[in-house]
Write a protein that holds these residues in place. Structure first.
Motif, PDB file in Angstrom:
ATOM      1  N   GLN A  26       0.825  -1.208   0.000  1.00  0.00           N
ATOM      2  CA  GLN A  26       0.000   0.000   0.000  1.00  0.00           C
ATOM      3  C   GLN A  26       0.862   1.263   0.000  1.00  0.00           C
ATOM      4  OE1 GLN A  26      -2.478  -0.459   3.467  1.00  0.00           O
ATOM      5  NE2 GLN A  26      -3.802  -1.960   2.497  1.00  0.00           N
ATOM      6  N   GLN A  29       2.350   1.749  -3.373  1.00  0.00           N
ATOM      7  CA  GLN A  29       1.367   2.166  -4.374  1.00  0.00           C
ATOM      8  C   GLN A  29       0.804   3.561  -4.116  1.00  0.00           C
ATOM      9  OE1 GLN A  29      -1.799  -0.626  -5.048  1.00  0.00           O
ATOM     10  NE2 GLN A  29      -2.821   0.692  -6.533  1.00  0.00           N
ATOM     11  N   PHE A  30       0.488   3.871  -2.845  1.00  0.00           N
ATOM     12  CA  PHE A  30      -0.233   5.108  -2.532  1.00  0.00           C
ATOM     13  C   PHE A  30       0.590   6.128  -1.759  1.00  0.00           C
ATOM     14  CE2 PHE A  30      -3.466   1.672  -2.520  1.00  0.00           C
ATOM     15  CZ  PHE A  30      -4.151   2.047  -3.658  1.00  0.00           C
ATOM     16  N   GLN A  33      -0.214   7.983   3.607  1.00  0.00           N
ATOM     17  CA  GLN A  33      -1.500   8.671   3.507  1.00  0.00           C
ATOM     18  C   GLN A  33      -1.943   9.255   4.848  1.00  0.00           C
ATOM     19  OE1 GLN A  33      -4.505   6.644   1.026  1.00  0.00           O
ATOM     20  NE2 GLN A  33      -3.066   4.932   1.112  1.00  0.00           N
TER      21      GLN A  33
END
Length: 111
Positions: A26, A29-30, A33
């Motif tokens: 995650q 990919q992101f 956050q």
């Protein structure tokens, strides 16, 4: 991966490794956050209503299943405004997830 045994609960080490691998994916990919925990009082009221519905469902052994248990915990977390209590709810969600995965990994029985 080699490190001292930190877990006593069956399946917990494997669960932690799977979660860690997913978090790495995650983040790749992101990125790192940051989001609000909850927005607006109407959302809190909705989560309170949903949590109550799941508690009622889980009170009936013929209706209770892993997903209703998990949803009850998630809705309780969504209704919580106190961050310390929210953290407790999130740990409960993680524990239920681990229990579900452990149950899935057991020799197959009729579900």
């Amino acid at each position: 991966m080699s490190y001292p045994a930190l877990f006593e609960t069956s399946g917990m080490r494997n669960f932690a490794e799977l979660v860690d691998a997913e978090r790495q994916r995650q983040i790749e990919q992101f990125g790192d956050q940051h989001h609000p925990i909850l927005r607006g009082p109407s959302n809190q009221q909705l989560f309170e209503q949903l949590a109550e519905a799941m508690r009622d469902t889980n009170a009936d052994p013929d209706q209770r299943c892993w997903m209703t248990i998990l949803l009850e915990e998630a809705y309780e977390a969504g209704a919580e405004r106190d961050l310390a209590k929210l953290r407790v709810e999130l740990v409960q969600i993680a524990a239920v997830c681990q229990a579900i995965i452990t149950d899935l990994d057991r020799p197959k029985v009729q579900r």
